[in-house]
Design an enzyme around this catalytic site. Structure first.
Site, PDB file in Angstrom:
ATOM      1  N   SER A   1       5.386   5.635   8.855  1.00 55.63           N
ATOM      2  CA  SER A   1       4.824   5.377   7.543  1.00 55.63           C
ATOM      3  C   SER A   1       5.778   5.877   6.467  1.00 55.63           C
ATOM      4  O   SER A   1       6.269   7.003   6.547  1.00 55.63           O
ATOM      5  CB  SER A   1       3.470   6.075   7.390  1.00 55.63           C
ATOM      6  OG  SER A   1       3.042   6.022   6.035  1.00 55.63           O
TER       7      SER A   1
ATOM      8  N   ASN B   1       4.870   6.537   3.470  1.00 61.05           N
ATOM      9  CA  ASN B   1       4.042   7.113   2.417  1.00 61.05           C
ATOM     10  C   ASN B   1       3.689   8.578   2.627  1.00 61.05           C
ATOM     11  O   ASN B   1       2.900   9.143   1.865  1.00 61.05           O
ATOM     12  CB  ASN B   1       2.751   6.283   2.273  1.00 61.05           C
ATOM     13  CG  ASN B   1       3.056   4.831   1.944  1.00 61.05           C
ATOM     14  OD1 ASN B   1       3.857   4.553   1.068  1.00 61.05           O
ATOM     15  ND2 ASN B   1       2.437   3.910   2.670  1.00 61.05           N
ATOM     16  N   THR B   2       4.218   9.204   3.666  1.00 63.67           N
ATOM     17  CA  THR B   2       4.070  10.640   3.898  1.00 63.67           C
ATOM     18  C   THR B   2       5.461  11.255   3.842  1.00 63.67           C
ATOM     19  O   THR B   2       6.332  10.844   4.611  1.00 63.67           O
ATOM     20  CB  THR B   2       3.414  10.922   5.262  1.00 63.67           C
ATOM     21  OG1 THR B   2       2.093  10.365   5.272  1.00 63.67           O
ATOM     22  CG2 THR B   2       3.324  12.416   5.517  1.00 63.67           C
TER      23      THR B   2
ATOM     24  N   ASN C   1       0.840  -1.200   0.000  1.00 67.44           N
ATOM     25  CA  ASN C   1       0.000   0.000   0.000  1.00 67.44           C
ATOM     26  C   ASN C   1       0.868   1.240   0.000  1.00 67.44           C
ATOM     27  O   ASN C   1       1.962   1.262   0.567  1.00 67.44           O
ATOM     28  CB  ASN C   1      -0.973  -0.001   1.186  1.00 67.44           C
ATOM     29  CG  ASN C   1      -0.395   0.663   2.412  1.00 67.44           C
ATOM     30  OD1 ASN C   1      -0.406   1.890   2.536  1.00 67.44           O
ATOM     31  ND2 ASN C   1       0.117  -0.148   3.342  1.00 67.44           N
TER      32      ASN C   1
ATOM     33  N   LYS D   1       5.173   3.463  17.088  1.00 65.33           N
ATOM     34  CA  LYS D   1       5.265   2.532  15.960  1.00 65.33           C
ATOM     35  C   LYS D   1       6.463   2.890  15.097  1.00 65.33           C
ATOM     36  O   LYS D   1       6.544   3.999  14.567  1.00 65.33           O
ATOM     37  CB  LYS D   1       3.979   2.572  15.123  1.00 65.33           C
ATOM     38  CG  LYS D   1       3.920   1.490  14.040  1.00 65.33           C
ATOM     39  CD  LYS D   1       2.542   1.440  13.412  1.00 65.33           C
ATOM     40  CE  LYS D   1       2.422   0.286  12.424  1.00 65.33           C
ATOM     41  NZ  LYS D   1       1.062   0.168  11.864  1.00 65.33           N
TER      42      LYS D   1
ATOM     43  N   PHE E   1      -1.750   8.219   4.511  1.00 66.72           N
ATOM     44  CA  PHE E   1      -2.615   8.771   5.569  1.00 66.72           C
ATOM     45  C   PHE E   1      -3.919   9.352   5.011  1.00 66.72           C
ATOM     46  O   PHE E   1      -4.367  10.427   5.421  1.00 66.72           O
ATOM     47  CB  PHE E   1      -1.875   9.860   6.360  1.00 66.72           C
ATOM     48  CG  PHE E   1      -0.843   9.367   7.335  1.00 66.72           C
ATOM     49  CD1 PHE E   1      -0.581   8.015   7.492  1.00 66.72           C
ATOM     50  CD2 PHE E   1      -0.120  10.269   8.090  1.00 66.72           C
ATOM     51  CE1 PHE E   1       0.387   7.570   8.386  1.00 66.72           C
ATOM     52  CE2 PHE E   1       0.850   9.839   8.997  1.00 66.72           C
ATOM     53  CZ  PHE E   1       1.108   8.499   9.142  1.00 66.72           C
TER      54      PHE E   1
ATOM     55  N   ASN F   1       6.169  -0.948  11.033  1.00 66.86           N
ATOM     56  CA  ASN F   1       5.396  -0.435   9.907  1.00 66.86           C
ATOM     57  C   ASN F   1       5.859  -1.100   8.611  1.00 66.86           C
ATOM     58  O   ASN F   1       6.562  -2.103   8.627  1.00 66.86           O
ATOM     59  CB  ASN F   1       5.543   1.092   9.845  1.00 66.86           C
ATOM     60  CG  ASN F   1       4.287   1.766   9.306  1.00 66.86           C
ATOM     61  OD1 ASN F   1       3.715   1.343   8.312  1.00 66.86           O
ATOM     62  ND2 ASN F   1       3.855   2.817   9.963  1.00 66.86           N
TER      63      ASN F   1
END
Length: 248
Positions: free
Chosen positions: A170, A172-173, A110, A211, A114, A240
Site C-alpha cells: 500500500s 498510503n502507509t 484512494n 501483494k 489502512f 496494489n
C-alpha cells in the site's frame, strides 16, 4: 432485482461524497436481504493454492475493510472476497478527503491508509462465507515491529480465513513499502509462515499470498520474487495501487 436497485440507487450515491457513498453502500448491503445467486457454471471454476474458486471474479480488499459483508459476497455472484486490510489495533487512516472519483476513466483514487476497526472487531463480524474468504493483513502505522502485526493477523484469523494476503505494497502507509526490500521481506515471510505452520494442526494449512506494488523496477521485482520462491509462499497478487499519475 439487483440491477433495478442499482439503477435507482446510483444517482443518489453519485450525489454523495465518494467515501460517504461507500459507507452507505456497505450499510445497505449489510442490512438488506440478498437473493440467492445463480449457481456458477462449472466451467468457471478455478483451482489454485489448494482452493476451489466457483468463478474467477472476486471482491478485492479495500471495499469491505472490516468483514461486514464477507458472508454475502457469494450471494452477489463473487467467487471469492477479501476482507481488509486489517491491522491489530483500530486505525483512523489518513485525513479526509481521501477517496476521489475519476468519472472520465471509470475509476477512483484512494488514499485511505489502512483505516479499519482492528482485529477484534473484524473477528466478531466475520460470518461463514458462501465463497472463498481471504483475509488481507497489514501493520499499524505506529507499530514498532511491523512484522509482529502480520504474525498477529495470522494467529487471529487462522480459523476464519481460506487464505491470507500479506499487504506490504500500500502506498498510503508511511514506509510500508520498505517491507518489500529483500532483507525485510525475508524476515517478514519467515515469521508469517512460521506462524501459519504453528496453527496448521488446529486450523489447516492456509495459503499465504504476497501483494506487491506495480511501481517496482525489474531488479526490485526480481529480488522480491527470489525471496518469495526461497520462502515457498503460495502465490503473489499483482498488484496494489500505483503512485504514478501518467498523463491521459
Amino acid at each position: 432485482m439487483l440491477e433495478a436497485g442499482w439503477a435507482l440507487a446510483r444517482p443518489v450515491l453519485q450525489a454523495l461524497d465518494p467515501e460517504r457513498a461507500h459507507d452507505v453502500t456497505l450499510a445497505a448491503l449489510k442490512a438488506l436481504p440478498l437473493p440467492s445467486a445463480e449457481p456458477d457454471d462449472p466451467r468457471l471454476a478455478v483451482d489454485a493454492f489448494g482452493l476451489r474458486f466457483g468463478n474467477p471474479i472476486g471482491l478485492a480488499a479495500g471495499f469491505d475493510k472490516n468483514g461486514a459483508i464477507a458472508h454475502k459476497a457469494g450471494g452477489l455472484g463473487f467467487g471469492f472476497t477479501e476482507a481488509g486490510t486489517l491491522t491489530p489495533r483500530p486505525q483512523a487512516g489518513n485525513p479526509r478527503p481521501r477517496l476521489f472519483r475519476l468519472p472520465e476513466h471509470g475509476g477512483v483514487i484512494n488514499r485511505f491508509g489502512f483505516n479499519n476497526l482492528g482485529h477484534a472487531h473484524a473477528l466478531a463480524m466475520l460470518k461463514p462465507a458462501a465463497c472463498v474468504l481471504g483475509i488481507n493483513i497489514g501493520a499499524n502505522k505506529d507499530a514498532s515491529d511491523r512484522a509482529a502485526d502480520y504474525v498477529a493477523g495470522i494467529r487471529t484469523f487462522a480459523a476464519k480465513a481460506d487464505y491470507f494476503t500479506i499487504n506490504v505494497s500500500s502506498p498510503n502507509t508511511p514506509n510500508l513499502r520498505d517491507l518489500q526490500k529483500p532483507e525485510a521481506l525475508d524476515d517478514l515471510l519467515a515469521r508469517v509462515l512460521a506462524a501459519r505452520d504453528a496453527v496448521a494442526d488446529d486450523h489447516g494449512r492456509k495459503p499465504v499470498l504476497l501483494k506487491i506494488a506495480p511501481d517496482l523496477s525489474y531488479a526490485e521485482l526480481d529480488a522480491m520474487v527470489r525471496v518469495a520462491r526461497d520462502r515457498h509462499i503460495d502465490g503473489m497478487i499483482v498488484s496494489n495501487t500505483t503512485i504514478t499519475r501518467p498523463g491521459a
